[in-house]
Design an enzyme around this catalytic site. Structure first.
Site, PDB file in Angstrom:
ATOM      1  N   ARG A 197     -74.736 -45.367  47.969  1.00 20.24           N
ATOM      2  CA  ARG A 197     -75.228 -46.117  46.820  1.00 20.24           C
ATOM      3  C   ARG A 197     -74.126 -46.345  45.788  1.00 20.24           C
ATOM      4  NH1 ARG A 197     -77.578 -44.447  41.897  1.00 20.24           N
ATOM      5  NH2 ARG A 197     -78.743 -46.145  40.970  1.00 20.24           N
ATOM      6  N   LYS A 250     -91.870 -36.650  39.721  1.00 24.50           N
ATOM      7  CA  LYS A 250     -91.027 -35.516  40.096  1.00 24.50           C
ATOM      8  C   LYS A 250     -91.870 -34.244  40.135  1.00 24.50           C
ATOM      9  CE  LYS A 250     -86.677 -36.868  40.425  1.00 24.50           C
ATOM     10  NZ  LYS A 250     -85.657 -36.383  39.605  1.00 24.50           N
ATOM     11  N   CYS A 273     -69.434   4.545  40.216  1.00 27.96           N
ATOM     12  CA  CYS A 273     -68.373   5.521  39.901  1.00 27.96           C
ATOM     13  C   CYS A 273     -68.918   6.796  39.265  1.00 27.96           C
ATOM     14  CB  CYS A 273     -67.308   4.892  39.005  1.00 27.96           C
ATOM     15  SG  CYS A 273     -67.844   4.636  37.312  1.00 27.96           S
TER      16      CYS A 273
HETATM   17  S1  IVH Z   1     -87.168 -46.612  46.420  1.00 35.29           S
HETATM   18  C1  IVH Z   1     -85.595 -49.792  43.675  1.00 35.29           C
HETATM   19  N1  IVH Z   1     -88.240 -44.749  47.914  1.00 35.29           N
HETATM   20  O1  IVH Z   1     -84.517 -41.892  44.930  1.00 35.29           O
HETATM   21  C2  IVH Z   1     -86.221 -48.649  44.370  1.00 35.29           C
HETATM   22  N2  IVH Z   1     -86.237 -44.227  46.738  1.00 35.29           N
HETATM   23  O2  IVH Z   1     -84.208 -42.122  41.984  1.00 35.29           O
HETATM   24  C3  IVH Z   1     -85.233 -47.917  45.147  1.00 35.29           C
HETATM   25  N3  IVH Z   1     -85.392 -41.978  47.150  1.00 35.29           N
HETATM   26  O3  IVH Z   1     -81.623 -43.851  44.867  1.00 35.29           O
HETATM   27  C4  IVH Z   1     -85.631 -46.626  45.597  1.00 35.29           C
HETATM   28  N4  IVH Z   1     -86.958 -41.363  48.560  1.00 35.29           N
HETATM   29  O4  IVH Z   1     -82.043 -42.397  46.921  1.00 35.29           O
HETATM   30  C5  IVH Z   1     -87.239 -45.069  47.081  1.00 35.29           C
HETATM   31  N5  IVH Z   1     -89.268 -43.207  49.313  1.00 35.29           N
HETATM   32  C6  IVH Z   1     -88.274 -43.530  48.484  1.00 35.29           C
HETATM   33  C7  IVH Z   1     -87.246 -42.619  48.169  1.00 35.29           C
HETATM   34  C8  IVH Z   1     -86.244 -43.016  47.277  1.00 35.29           C
HETATM   35  C9  IVH Z   1     -85.846 -41.005  47.940  1.00 35.29           C
HETATM   36  C10 IVH Z   1     -84.187 -41.883  46.296  1.00 35.29           C
HETATM   37  C11 IVH Z   1     -83.219 -42.999  46.472  1.00 35.29           C
HETATM   38  C12 IVH Z   1     -82.974 -43.580  45.107  1.00 35.29           C
HETATM   39  C13 IVH Z   1     -83.466 -42.496  44.221  1.00 35.29           C
HETATM   40  C14 IVH Z   1     -83.972 -43.106  42.928  1.00 35.29           C
END
Ligand code: IVH
Length: 679
Positions: free
Chosen positions: A147, A325, A422
C-alpha cells in the site's frame, strides 16, 4: 542430425506442450479447490505428486516453461531495492469506530447522504496483515504492490508470487477483463507466526509483536526465497480499478473474485439492514478468537457501487465504509506461579508464570505485576484464574482476577526479604513502590542485566551477544563487567557452548565494531538511572564528551533542556562512584569512543519529533533514525516544545493533545516530503 528427426521432435514438443498445459490446469484447479473453496478433491500427497510431475516435465522442456506456471513462484533473484509504483487508484484507509454508538452515528451519516434510499451492507472481518494491490492483465498477474502511502507503493511482485493461495493467473471460467486490480490483505496464520517467533527467539532475534509486522516484514524481504519460507496467505476484499467489465455491487465483485480464483474470506456476509450488520459485529466479537488467524475488527461496507459513488470519500477514507475496532483482546488463563525478577538496578519485579495462552496473535507465558502495590491492589494469587491482555497490544499484563473461579486453594505471594539471586537484604525506600536488592555491583542478576542492557540494540548494539552468551561468559569467569567484553579473545569465545568458528568470528567482529559507538549510546548503555535513549542523546549533544559530563556540577546538568533535577542528581551520583569511574577508565583503555560525533548539521537540526500510530513505510525506529540522521531529535513525550507530531495509522491521544498544544501534525506523506524522500 537426420532429416526425419526434426518434425518428430517438433511433434514431441507439441505433445509435451499439451501435456504441460493439461497438468498446469489440473494443478490450478486443485489449488482453487483447496485455497479458495476450502474443499479439496485430492490429498496433499496426490497434489504434491502432480507438482513433481510438472517439475520433471519442465526440466526436460525448459523452453516450454511459462511465467504463470505453478512451478514459477520462486524465481526472481534477490533485489537491492523495490521499485516504486503508482496505484491505479489511491488505496485509502478506513475510518474507525470503537463502539456501537459510533457505528450508529456512521449509519446516520450514510442514511442522510443517500436521502432515504434502501441500503444493504456487506460485513467482513478486518484482517490484521498488510494491504496489497494485484494488477491482472488479461488474467495474468502483472504487478503486486504494497500500500505504501496509499498513492505509491513498492513493487513486491516477486515476493507476492511466492504466496500459494495467490493466483498467478485468473480462472478462465470467470472471463477475466483486460485489466483488473484486486486488493486484499496478506497475513500469517497464528500457528505460522508462533513457529517464526520461536525460530527468531532461538536465533537471538526479537519476536514479531503481531501478524501485521510479521506480514509486512516478510513482504519487504529483498530475497523472495526468504518470503517463500514464510507461509503467508491472502484474502481478497476489494476490486480496485477495472476496465472492460462493470460490477453493480461489492458483493457481486467479491463473488466474481472468488470465481476468478482469488481467496475471499468465507465469513463475508451480505445483510439487508444495518441492525443485522450490528448483529454480525456482536457475533464476531465473541467468535474471533476461534479463528486460526488474527483479526482486529469488522469492516462494514455499503454494498451498491452506485451508492458508494454517491457517498464518495474524504482524502483519507471512503464515507461508504467503516471499521469497527475490537477492544484489546483479553484471554483467561491460570497463574501457575509468582516469582520475582531482579533487574539491572536491583528492582524486584513480581512476575506471574502463566499457563500459555494466545492473546492478540501471540502466545503469552508471563506477565509483569510491576511492583508489590500493584500485585496487592489486583490481589493476584498463585492458582488464580486471571484475565490477561497486551498493553498497547505488546506488553502482557494482568487485567484482573476472575474471583468467581477461586477455590480457596490459592496462595498469596510474599515479597522475599532477601534477593533471590545473591541473598543480599532487600529494601524499599520511603516514597518508592519498588523493593530493591542491596547487592549492587556484586549481585549476579544485576551484573547480567547490566551486561544485557549494555549490549542491547539501543545501547552498544553488539549483535549476536545476547543473554545466553553473556550468562555463559559470566559463568566461566571470562567477564565481570562491560569493559571486559572488549578484551575477549576468539579462543575464549570458542569455548562457549555451540560456538563454531564462524559465529566466534562474528561475535568478535561485532564487539570490535562497538568500540566506535556514539557517546549517546555509551551513556545509555551505562545504565544510569533515569537516563533513557532520549536523555542520553540530549546529554551527549550538550556536553560533547564524557569528561565534560563527568566533571559537570549537578546545576549544569540540570540546566540542559529535557533534563530535570532528578535526572541530574542521578547522573552526578553515578559518576561520583569509584566503581563507575573505574569502569569508564577500563572502557577508555579498551579503545571506546567517548566523544560525540560533530553535531549533525542536517536540515532538521534542533527540531524535535514525536511519533504516534503506526507508519506504513517504516517502523518507528527506522523513522526515528532518519530524523536523527538529519540532525533532528526524537522524543517520546509530547510538549509545547515539540516541533512536529508525526501521526500514522490509528494515532492515540497524542493527536488530540498536539492539536490542543498547537504542535504541527504531519501525515506520513508530509513527513516523507520533509525528509526529502519520494512518497
Ligand atoms: S477495505 C477503501 N476490507 O484495513 C477501503 N480493508 O484501515 C479499503 N483491511 O489498508 C479497505 N481487512 O489493509 C478493507 N475486509 C477488509 C479489510 C481491510 C483488513 C485493512 C486494509 C486497509 C486497512 C484500513
Amino acid at each position: 542430425m537426420n532429416g526425419t528427426a526434426r518434425p518428430e521432435r517438433r511433434r514431441a514438443s507439441r505433445d509435451a506442450a499439451a501435456r504441460l498445459e493439461d497438468l498446469r490446469e489440473r494443478i490450478r484447479h486443485h489449488a482453487y479447490r483447496y485455497h479458495v473453496l476450502d474443499d479439496p478433491e485430492i490429498s496433499d500427497e496426490a497434489y504434491d505428486a502432480l507438482m513433481q510431475e510438472l517439475r520433471d516435465l519442465e526440466a526436460v522442456h525448459p523452453e516450454l516453461v511459462t511465467p504463470d506456471s505453478p512451478t514459477q513462484r520462486v524465481g526472481a533473484p534477490p533485489s537491492a531495492a523495490f521499485r516504486t509504483v503508482v496505484h491505479p487508484q489511491p488505496m485509502l484507509s478506513l475510518a474507525n469506530a470503537f463502539d456501537e454508538d459510533e457505528l450508529r452515528a456512521w449509519h446516520r451519516r450514510v442514511e442522510t447522504g443517500l436521502a432515504g434510499q434502501a441500503v444493504s451492507f456487506v460485513c467482513e472481518l478486518k484482517m490484521d496483515g498488510a494491504a496489497v494491490s494485484l494488477v491482472y492483465e488479461h488474467g495474468v498477474l502483472r504487478q503486486g504492490a504494497t500500500r505504501g502511502d496509499g498513492v505509491r507503493g513498492e513493487d513486491v511482485t516477486a515476493n507476492l508470487r511466492t504466496i500459494e493461495s495467490l493466483p498467478l493467473r485468473l480462472r478462465r471460467d470467470a472471463d477475466p477483463p483486460p485489466f483488473v486490480e484486486v486488493r486484499g490483505e496478506v497475513y500469517l496464520p497464528n500457528q505460522a507466526l508462533d513457529a517464526i517467533n520461536e525460530e527468531r527467539v532461538a536465533g537471538g532475534e526479537t519476536p514479531f509483536a503481531n501478524t501485521r509486522n510479521a506480514a509486512a516484514g516478510s513482504l519487504r524481504q529483498l530475497d523472495p526465497a526468504v518470503t517463500a519460507r514464510r507461509p503467508l496467505r491472502l484474502f481478497v476484499y476489494q476490486i480496485g480499478e477495472v476496465r472492460g467489465r462493470r460490477f453493480r455491487s461489492h458483493w457481486e465483485s467479491l463473488a466474481w473474485a472468488k470465481d476468478a480464483g482469488c481467496p475471499v474470506n468465507p465469513h463475508v456476509r451480505l445483510v439487508p439492514t444495518f441492525e443485522e450488520a450490528l448483529g454480525y459485529v456482536r457475533e464476531w466479537s465473541e467468535r474471533r478468537t476461534t479463528l486460526p488467524y488474527g483479526t482486529d475488527g469488522i469492516v462494514i461496507k455499503v454494498d451498491s457501487l452506485d451508492q458508494q459513488a454517491e457517498l464518495g470519500a474524504t482524502s483519507q477514507a471512503p464515507r461508504w465504509a467503516i471499521a469497527y475496532k475490537f477492544p484489546a483482546e483479553q484471554a483467561e488463563t491460570r497463574v501457575r506461579d509468582i516469582f520475582v525478577q531482579v533487574g539491572r538496578t536491583g528492582a524486584l519485579t513480581p512476575v506471574v508464570d502463566l499457563e500459555p495462552v494466545r492473546v492478540s496473535g501471540v502466545i503469552v507465558r508471563r506477565a509483569t505485576l510491576h511492583n508489590e502495590d500493584e500485585m496487592r491492589r489486583k490481589d493476584v494469587r498463585i492458582g488464580d484464574t486471571v484475565l490477561v491482555r497486551r498493553a498497547g497490544e505488546v506488553i502482557p499484563e494482568v487485567v484482573r482476577v476472575v474471583t468467581g473461579k477461586r477455590t480457596g486453594a490459592e496462595r498469596r505471594f510474599e515479597m522475599p526479604e532477601k534477593c533471590p539471586v545473591c541473598g543480599s537484604p532487600v529494601e524499599r525506600r520511603p516514597g518508592e513502590a519498588i523493593w530493591r536488592c542491596t547487592g549492587g555491583a556484586t549481585c549476579p542478576a544485576q551484573i547480567l542485566e547490566r551486561l544485557i542492557h549494555f549490549a542491547s540494540r539501543d545501547a552498544l548494539n553488539i549483535e549476536g551477544v545476547g543473554p545466553k552468551i553473556l550468562q555463559q561468559l559470566l559463568d566461566r569467569g571470562l567477564i565481570a563487567d562491560p569493559a571486559d567484553l572488549f578484551r575477549l579473545t576468539r579462543e575464549q569465545v570458542l569455548t562457549l557452548e555451540r560456538m563454531a568458528d564462524k559465529s566466534a568470528d562474528n561475535v568478535i567482529a561485532a564487539i570490535d565494531r562497538a568500540r566506535a559507538t556514539s557517546l549517546a549510546r555509551l551513556l545509555y548503555g551505562l545504565g544510569i538511572r533515569h537516563v533513557g535513549v532520549h536523555v542520553a542523546e540530549v546529554l551527549a549533544a550538550h556536553f560533547g564528551n564524557l569528561d565534560r559530563l563527568m566533571e559537570a556540577p549537578p546545576e549544569e546538568v540540570g540546566m540542559v533542556a529535557g533534563v530535570g533535577p532528578t535526572i541530574a542528581e542521578s547522573v552526578v551520583e553515578f559518576f561520583g562512584r569509584p566503581a563507575s569511574q573505574e569502569l569508564v577508565r577500563k572502557l577508555r583503555d579498551a579503545g571506546l569512543r567517548t566523544e560525540a560525533p560533530r553535531r549533525a548539521q542536517g536540515k532538521l537540526a534542533g527540531k524535535t519529533f514525536v511519533f504516534t500510530g503506526s507508519l506504513d513505510r517504516f517502523s518507528r525506529r527506522e523513522a526515528g533514525d532518519r530524523v536523527k540522521a538529519l540532525g533532528g531529535i526524537v522524543s517520546e513525550t509530547l510538549s509545547a516544545r515539540t516541533d512536529y507530531l508525526v501521526a500514522g495509522d490509528a494515532p492515540g491521544s497524542k493527536l488530540d493533545r498536539a492539536r490542543k498544544l498547537g504542535v504541527a501534525v504531519l501525515t506520513e506523506p508530509e513527513f516523507l516530503a520533509l525528509l526529502g524522500e519520494p512518497a
